[in-house]
Design a protein around this motif. Structure first.
Motif, short mmCIF file in Angstrom:
data_model
loop_
_atom_site.label_atom_id
_atom_site.label_comp_id
_atom_site.label_asym_id
_atom_site.label_seq_id
_atom_site.Cartn_x
_atom_site.Cartn_y
_atom_site.Cartn_z
N ASN A 156 0.77 1.41 -2.44
CA ASN A 156 -0.45 2.02 -2.97
C ASN A 156 -1.69 1.31 -2.47
OD1 ASN A 156 -0.42 4.32 -5.03
ND2 ASN A 156 1.43 3.16 -5.54
N VAL A 157 -1.62 -0.01 -2.39
CA VAL A 157 -2.79 -0.77 -1.98
C VAL A 157 -3.06 -0.56 -0.49
CG1 VAL A 157 -3.69 -3.10 -1.65
CG2 VAL A 157 -2.61 -2.47 -3.81
N SER A 158 -2.00 -0.47 0.30
CA SER A 158 -2.18 -0.49 1.76
C SER A 158 -2.30 0.90 2.37
CB SER A 158 -1.01 -1.24 2.40
OG SER A 158 0.20 -0.58 2.11
N VAL A 159 -2.15 1.95 1.56
CA VAL A 159 -1.96 3.28 2.15
C VAL A 159 -3.11 3.74 3.05
CG1 VAL A 159 -2.89 4.57 0.18
CG2 VAL A 159 -1.15 5.61 1.62
N SER A 160 -4.33 3.31 2.73
CA SER A 160 -5.47 3.79 3.53
C SER A 160 -5.70 2.95 4.77
CB SER A 160 -6.74 3.80 2.68
OG SER A 160 -6.64 4.77 1.68
N THR A 161 -5.11 1.77 4.84
CA THR A 161 -5.40 0.86 5.94
C THR A 161 -4.15 0.48 6.72
OG1 THR A 161 -5.38 -0.85 4.24
CG2 THR A 161 -7.52 -0.18 5.05
N LEU A 162 -3.10 1.32 6.62
CA LEU A 162 -1.85 0.99 7.29
C LEU A 162 -2.05 0.76 8.78
CD1 LEU A 162 0.64 3.38 5.48
CD2 LEU A 162 0.62 0.89 5.41
N GLY A 163 -3.05 1.46 9.34
CA GLY A 163 -3.32 1.31 10.77
C GLY A 163 -3.62 -0.12 11.15
N ASP A 164 -4.17 -0.91 10.21
CA ASP A 164 -4.49 -2.30 10.51
C ASP A 164 -3.25 -3.17 10.57
OD1 ASP A 164 -7.02 -1.40 10.35
OD2 ASP A 164 -7.50 -2.31 8.41
N TYR A 165 -2.15 -2.67 10.03
CA TYR A 165 -0.95 -3.50 9.95
C TYR A 165 0.22 -2.88 10.69
CZ TYR A 165 -4.01 -5.05 6.32
OH TYR A 165 -5.12 -5.46 5.65
N THR A 166 -0.11 -2.13 11.73
CA THR A 166 0.97 -1.53 12.52
C THR A 166 0.72 -1.85 13.98
OG1 THR A 166 -0.29 0.51 12.71
CG2 THR A 166 1.38 0.44 11.00
N SER A 167 1.80 -1.91 14.74
CA SER A 167 1.61 -1.83 16.19
C SER A 167 2.46 -0.67 16.67
CB SER A 167 2.00 -3.15 16.86
OG SER A 167 3.09 -3.73 16.19
N GLY A 168 1.80 0.27 17.31
CA GLY A 168 2.46 1.49 17.76
C GLY A 168 3.08 2.28 16.61
N GLY A 169 2.40 2.28 15.46
CA GLY A 169 2.88 3.05 14.33
C GLY A 169 3.93 2.33 13.49
N VAL A 170 4.45 1.20 13.99
CA VAL A 170 5.48 0.47 13.26
C VAL A 170 4.81 -0.61 12.40
CG1 VAL A 170 7.51 -1.01 13.46
CG2 VAL A 170 7.16 0.87 15.07
N LEU A 171 5.22 -0.66 11.15
CA LEU A 171 4.57 -1.57 10.21
C LEU A 171 4.94 -3.02 10.50
CD1 LEU A 171 5.14 0.43 6.92
CD2 LEU A 171 3.05 0.24 8.24
N ARG A 172 3.93 -3.87 10.36
CA ARG A 172 4.15 -5.31 10.42
C ARG A 172 4.22 -5.81 8.98
NH1 ARG A 172 6.17 -5.52 13.89
NH2 ARG A 172 5.80 -5.49 16.07
N GLY A 173 5.44 -5.87 8.47
CA GLY A 173 5.64 -6.08 7.04
C GLY A 173 5.00 -7.33 6.49
N ARG A 174 5.14 -8.44 7.21
CA ARG A 174 4.66 -9.70 6.65
C ARG A 174 3.14 -9.74 6.58
NH1 ARG A 174 7.83 -14.34 9.35
NH2 ARG A 174 9.51 -12.87 8.90
N ARG A 175 2.50 -9.27 7.65
CA ARG A 175 1.03 -9.26 7.65
C ARG A 175 0.50 -8.37 6.54
NH1 ARG A 175 -1.20 -7.48 13.17
NH2 ARG A 175 -2.97 -7.00 11.83
N LEU A 176 1.17 -7.24 6.37
CA LEU A 176 0.76 -6.31 5.33
C LEU A 176 0.90 -6.95 3.95
CD1 LEU A 176 1.68 -2.58 5.26
CD2 LEU A 176 1.95 -3.92 3.23
N LEU A 177 2.04 -7.59 3.75
CA LEU A 177 2.31 -8.19 2.46
C LEU A 177 1.29 -9.27 2.13
CD1 LEU A 177 4.24 -8.18 0.08
CD2 LEU A 177 5.57 -9.94 1.22
N SER A 178 0.94 -10.09 3.12
CA SER A 178 0.01 -11.17 2.81
C SER A 178 -1.38 -10.61 2.53
CB SER A 178 -0.01 -12.22 3.92
OG SER A 178 -0.64 -11.70 5.06
N ALA A 179 -1.75 -9.52 3.22
CA ALA A 179 -3.04 -8.89 2.93
C ALA A 179 -3.06 -8.33 1.51
CB ALA A 179 -3.32 -7.79 3.94
N VAL A 180 -1.95 -7.66 1.13
CA VAL A 180 -1.88 -7.08 -0.21
C VAL A 180 -1.91 -8.19 -1.26
CG1 VAL A 180 -0.42 -5.80 -1.81
CG2 VAL A 180 -0.68 -4.99 0.53
N ARG A 181 -1.14 -9.25 -1.02
CA ARG A 181 -1.13 -10.37 -1.96
C ARG A 181 -2.54 -10.93 -2.13
NH1 ARG A 181 4.32 -12.69 -0.85
NH2 ARG A 181 5.60 -11.64 -2.42
N GLY A 182 -3.25 -11.02 -1.00
CA GLY A 182 -4.61 -11.56 -1.03
C GLY A 182 -5.52 -10.80 -1.98
#
Lengths: 513, 333
Positions: free
Chosen positions: A350-376
Motif C-alpha cells: 500500500n505504501v509503495s504502490v505509487s512509487t514502485l517505479g523507483d524500486y524496480t529495474s526493468g519492471g522487476v521489483l528490488r525487494g530490499r530497497r523497497l522494504l527499507s524505503a517503506v520502513r523509513g
C-alpha cells in the motif's frame, strides 16, 4: 432498561463492562478507535454473543442471538454506513420485511405509501415517499432510517457516528430529532468522536479505552463533579493533552501552486488561489461546497473544463492522476477505504504502490530497497516496524490513514492535497497526523488541507479559503479567523459588521464574473 | 503554539485472518494443499493403480491444459474480471496453428502464430473491458460466441486432421520423461508467478482488483493493466490451444467447449476471490490438480460419467464453502 454487563474472555475486546441506558436519556459513548465501542454495539445489536454477562431490556433479561432478535427486543441501530436500498423508494425502504399486501401476495402500494407517510410524520419529516431513497441526501436517508426505528417501537436507539457525513444544518435537524425522541422516553446511545456534539446532546458520557470502561460522567453535574472537555479527552487518551494542534505558523516561500479561473463539471468554479511553498492552506466550507471537486480538478482526477493550473510556474496539465504524481502532486483522497487503500494488500504494498517505479529495474521489483524505503517512512510516521507485512485491513483507522500518508511521503511531493486527513481517526492518531502535516510543510512542501472540522482547519492552517456554491467566497489568515466568521462565509449569512470587524479580505469571485 | 504531544505508541491489532495462528491465516496458506493431500490419500485407497508412475504422468498431462487456461484466468479474476471466452480462444488458436502449418508456414512460426492469435483475441476483449468499460462477463460472453463461430468458419465446420503436424511433440512428446505439456505448464506458472510476485505490473494487478478507483488515484494506469491482463489470458488460452491440437493431431472447431468453467473452478478452488484483489497463482495450480485428480480417480474407480459430474460439482462447492468460512472469520475478527 436495566444494566448490561458482559465480558469477552479470550479476545479481551471487552473486559467486564457494565453499561446502562435509561429511558429518556442520551448516553454518549466515546473512545478511540478499537477501544471497544463497536464490539459493545455489536453485542447489543445481536451480531456477537458475549462470553459472559447478561443483557436486560425493560427489566427483563434477554438473549440476543441475531440482529432480528435485537430488533424484536426493541434495539435499533443507525449505522455509520446507511442500510438503505438506493434504487427503492422511501416507502419501499420503510416497509422492507413487512410489506402490506392484498390477498396475501399482491403488494398494496397505496397502504404502503400511507404507512410511510405516517411513519415519516412521527419524526416530523416531510419527505416524498415515492422518491428513490438514493436521490435523497445522506441526512434525509438517515431520517428515514430513524423513522423506521421509531415505527418499530424501538426502546433503545444506537446512533453510530451519525453526523460523519452530514452538513451543519442536517446535523442540527438530527439533533432536534434526537431531543424529541429523548422526550418521548427513548433511550439513545450516541457514538461520536465530536466533542461539541456530545456536549450539546448527552446526558451522560461513558468513555472506553482498550476494551475497558474507563468511567461514566453525568453531564448535568455541577460544582466539583462538573465535567469539562479536557476531562473527557484525558479519560480517552489516558494522558494529558495540552494542545492538540501543533503548528508553527510561517509565511511560506514562493508561490508553488497557482490556480486561475479553474472550472469543472457540476458548476464548480471559477476559482483562483495560490499555495506557497511551506504553507498550509485550509479549505473549508459546507458539504457540497465544491472543495473535494476543486482538489480533484487540480490533481487531474476529474476533467477540467477551463482555467490554468501551474506548479512552480510551469503548467500542470494533469490528464490523469499519474501525470499529477509525476509532476510532484500528492492527493490523500476523501475516503481512504474507497479511494486509497487496498485492504487485502500488505502495508508495504500500500505504501509503495505509487512509487514502485523507483524500486524496480526493468519492471522487476528490488525487494530490499523497497522494504527499507517503506520502513523509513513508517518509522517517520510512528507505525510499528513489524506492521509492514500486515494486511492493511487489520490496521486501525489512524494507522490506515498513516499508510496513505506514507505513500504520499514516498512520492516526495512538492504539493500535497489532503482531503479530510483525520476523518474517522481517533484523537491520539489525529494529533500525530497534525504533527506529520506540520513536518511535511516545514520541509518546504506546499500543503492544501480540506477539512470539515473547523477547529482543526483553524488550528493547523496558515490561511483559510472558504468555499460556497463551487466558488471561493473568502480568504482569511487563520490567525485572524474565528469559527463564527468562517461559518458565516460558508453559509452565506454574512453581516457587514462582522466582516469589517475581523478584517476578512472577502472577495466573491463568483459575483465578480 | 507548538506543543509536541506525546502520543501513545500506535498499536497494531492484527485481525484473525492476519494473525499468525488464526484459522484464516493457515487456511490461506495450506488449506487447499491439505484438501489435495487428503484427496490423493483417498484415491490411493479407493482407486486401483492410482499411485502408479504411469498414472501420475497421465494425470499431469491431462491437468496441464486446464491449468494453463486457469493461470491466465487467475490474472483476469484478480482484477475483478472474468473471461468466459478462453475455451473458444483455445479452439481458434489451435485451428490457426494447424492451418498455418498445413499451408506451409514453418513449424515454429505456426506455433507462435497460434499463440499470437489467442493473445490478439484477448487484447480485443481487453479493449472492450478497459476502454469502453463494458462488463467483462458480457464482453467475453460475446467473444466466446463469435470466436467459436470463427473457428467453425475457418474450417467450414469440419475438423482438419494433421497427423504429421510439425509441433505434435508439444502435445505428445516428453522431455526427460516429463510430458511436454507439463513442461509448458510449469513454464507458464513460473513466468506468471514471477510477474505477479516480483514485478511492478503484478502489484498493479492486485491493486486494480482490490480497489479500482484507489488504483487510479494512486497513479496506476488502470486501463493498461486491464488490457494487459486480458491479453495474457488470451495468450495462455493460445498456448493451451496449440497443445490441444497437437494432442489430437488435428484442428477441432469444437475444441475447448466448456473449458472456461473448469478453469474458473480451478482459480476459485485455489483461493482467488471472484471479487478480485486477493489470491495466489500457485493456489490455482493446486486447484487445477485437484480437479484433475478427482476426475482421474473417479475414472479409475469406474464411476459412471454422470456421477463424476455430480461429485465434481459437490467438491467444488464444499471447497469454496470452506473458503467463505474463512472469510466469515475475517469479518468478525
Amino acid at each position: 432498561m436495566s444494566g448490561i454487563s458482559k465480558r469477552f474472555g479470550a479476545t479481551r475486546a471487552l473486559s467486564d463492562v457494565s453499561f446502562d441506558v435509561r429511558p429518556g436519556e442520551v448516553h454518549a459513548l466515546m473512545g478511540e478507535n478499537g477501544a471497544g465501542k463497536s464490539t459493545l454495539m455489536k453485542i447489543i445489536s445481536g451480531n456477537y454473543q458475549p462470553d459472559t454477562g447478561t443483557i436486560g431490556i425493560g427489566g427483563s433479561p434477554v438473549v440476543l442471538t441475531s440482529p432480528r432478535d435485537a430488533m424484536a427486543a426493541g434495539v435499533a441501530i443507525i449505522h455509520q454506513e446507511l442500510n438503505t436500498i438506493p434504487e427503492m423508494t422511501v416507502a419501499e425502504n420503510l416497509a422492507t420485511g413487512a410489506e402490506p399486501t392484498r390477498f396475501g401476495v399482491l403488494l398494496d402500494r397505496r397502504a404502503m405509501r400511507q404507512q410511510a407517510q405516517e411513519k415519516l410524520a412521527r419524526v416530523g419529516a416531510d419527505i416524498d415517499p415515492d422518491r428513490p431513497i438514493g436521490r435523497l441526501s445522506v441526512g434525509m436517508q438517515q431520517v428515514v432510517e430513524i423513522a423506521r426505528a421509531v415505527a418499530e417501537d424501538a426502546k433503545v436507539l444506537v446512533l453510530d457516528e451519525p453526523t460523519a457525513s452530514l452538513s451543519k444544518s442536517e446535523s442540527e435537524h438530527l439533533f432536534r430529532l434526537i431531543r424529541t425522541m429523548r422526550e418521548a422516553g427513548m433511550g439513545l446511545i450516541y457514538i461520536s468522536h465530536r466533542m461539541e456534539e456530545v456536549w450539546e446532546l448527552a446526558d451522560r458520557v461513558t468513555v472506553f479505552r482498550d476494551g475497558k470502561l474507563i468511567g461514566t460522567r453525568d453531564m448535568h453535574a455541577q460544582g466539583a463533579d462538573q465535567v469539562t472537555p479536557d476531562d473527557i479527552v484525558k479519560m480517552m487518551v489516558g494522558r494529558e493533552i495540552s494542545d492538540l494542534y501543533t503548528h508553527d505558523r510561517r509565511g511560506g516561500g514562493d508561490v508553488r501552486l497557482s490556480v486561475r479561473e479553474l472550472t469543472g463539471p457540476g458548476g464548480i468554479g471559477p476559482v483562483s488561489f495560490d499555495v506557497r511553498a511551506g504553507e498550509i492552506v485550509g479549505m473549508v466550507g459546507l458539504i457540497g461546497a465544491g472543495r473535494t471537486e476543486v482538489a480533484r480538478l487540480v490533481y487531474g482526477a476529474d476533467r477540467r473544463t477551463g482555467g490554468v493550473v501551474e506548479l512552480d510556474g510551469r503548467p500542470l496539465e494533469a490528464r490523469g492522476p499519474a501525470d499529477a504524481i509525476r509532476a510532484g502532486v500528492g492527493l490523500l483522497p476523501e475516503s481512504r477505504k474507497d479511494q486509497a487503500l487496498f485492504l487485502d494488500m500488505s502495508v508495504r504494498d500500500n505504501v509503495s504502490v505509487s512509487t514502485l517505479g523507483d524500486y524496480t529495474s526493468g519492471g522487476v521489483l528490488r525487494g530490499r530497497r523497497l522494504l527499507s524505503a517503506v520502513r523509513g517512512v513508517m518509522q517517520q510516521l510512528k507505525v510499528r516496524a513489524n506492521a509492514v507485512d500486515l494486511e492493511s485491513r487489520a490496521l486501525s483507522g489512524g494507522n490506515q490513514q498513516k499508510v496513505v500518508l506514507g505513500r504520499l511521503l514516498l512520492q516526495k511531493p512538492r504539493l500535497l492535497i489532503l482531503d479530510e486527513p483525520t476523518r474517522g481517526v481517533d484523537i491520539g492518531a489525529k494529533s500525530e497526523i497534525y504533527t506529520i502535516i506540520d513536518e511535511i510543510a516545514a520541509t518546504g512542501t506546499a500543503v492544501l488541507v480540506i477539512s470539515s472540522d473547523l477547529p482543526e482547519a483553524l488550528g493547523i492552517s496558515d490561511r483559510l479559503l472558504v468555499m460556497r456554491g463551487g466558488r471561493i467566497v473568502a480568504e482569511v489568515p487563520a490567525a485572524e479567523a474565528s469559527e463564527e466568521s468562517v461559518m458565516q462565509h460558508a453559509t452565506g449569512v454574512h453581516t457587514p459588521s462582522t466582516s469589517t470587524g475581523d478584517r476578512d479580505r472577502a472577495h466573491d469571485a463568483g459575483a465578480r464574473r | 503554539m507548538s506543543t509536541t504531544v506525546d502520543t501513545a505508541d500506535s498499536t497494531v491489532v492484527p485481525s484473525d485472518s492476519t494473525r499468525r495462528n488464526g484459522f484464516g491465516y493457515w487456511w490461506d496458506r495450506v488449506g487447499i494443499l491439505l484438501v489435495l493431500v487428503l484427496l490423493v490419500l483417498l484415491m490411493a485407497v479407493l482407486a486401483p493403480n492410482f499411485l502408479s508412475v504411469s498414472n501420475g504422468v497421465n494425470v499431469a498431462r491431462s491437468v496441464s491444459i486446464n491449468a494453463i487456461l486457469a493461470a491466465g484466468m487467475t490474472l483476469v479474476i484478480l482484477t475483478g474480471g472474468i473471461d468466459l471466452s478462453v475455451g473458444s480462444i483455445l479452439a481458434v488458436s489451435g485451428v490457426t496453428g494447424v492451418l498455418l502449418w498445413t499451408n506451409g508456414v514453418p513449424t515454429p512460426l505456426a506455433l507462435i502464430g497460434g499463440i499470437l492469435v489467442g493473445a490478439l483475441a484477448g487484447a480485443v476483449n481487453g479493449v472492450f473491458v478497459a476502454r469502453f468499460a463494458l462488463p467483462a462477463f458480457i464482453v467475453t460472453l460475446g467473444s466466446m460466441t463469435y470466436l467459436r463461430g470463427l473457428s467453425y468458419s475457418l474450417l467450414d465446420g469440419q475438423p482438419l486432421v494433421a497427423t504429421e503436424l510439425g509441433y505434435r511433440g508439444v502435445g505428445n512428446g516428453s522431455v526427460a520423461g516429463i510430458p511436454q505439456p507439463v513442461v509448458l505448464m510449469v513454464i507458464v506458472y513460473a513466468v506468471l508467478w514471477f510477474v505477479l510476485e516480483r514485478t511492478r505490473f503484478g502489484r498493479h494487478v492486485y491493486a486494480v482488483g482490490g480497489n479500482s478507483e484507489g488504483a487510479r488515484l494512486a497513479g496506476i494506469n488502470v486501463k493498461r493493466v486491464l488490457m494487459t491482463v486480458y491479453m495474457i489470458g488470451g495468450a495462455t488460452a493460445g498456448v493451451a490451444g496449440v497443445i490441444f491440437s497437437a494432442r489430437v493431431l488435428s484442428a477441432q472447431p469444437t475444441a475447448g467447449s466448456g473449458y472456461e468453467l473448469d478453469a474458473i473452478a480451478a482459480v476459485v478452488l485455489g483461493g482467488t476471490a471472484l471479487a478480485g484483489g486477493r489470491g495466489r497463482i500457485l493456489g490455482t495450480l493446486i486447484g487445477a490438480v485437484i480437479i484433475g485428480v478427482l476426475s482421474n480417480g473417479l475414472v479409475l474407480m469406474n464411476v459412471p460419467f454422470f456421477y463424476q459430474l455430480i461429485i465434481k460439482g459437490v467438491v467444488i462447492i464444499l471447497a469454496i464453502g470452506l473458503d467463505s468460512l474463512k472469510r466469515l472469520g475475517r469479518t468478525s475478527g
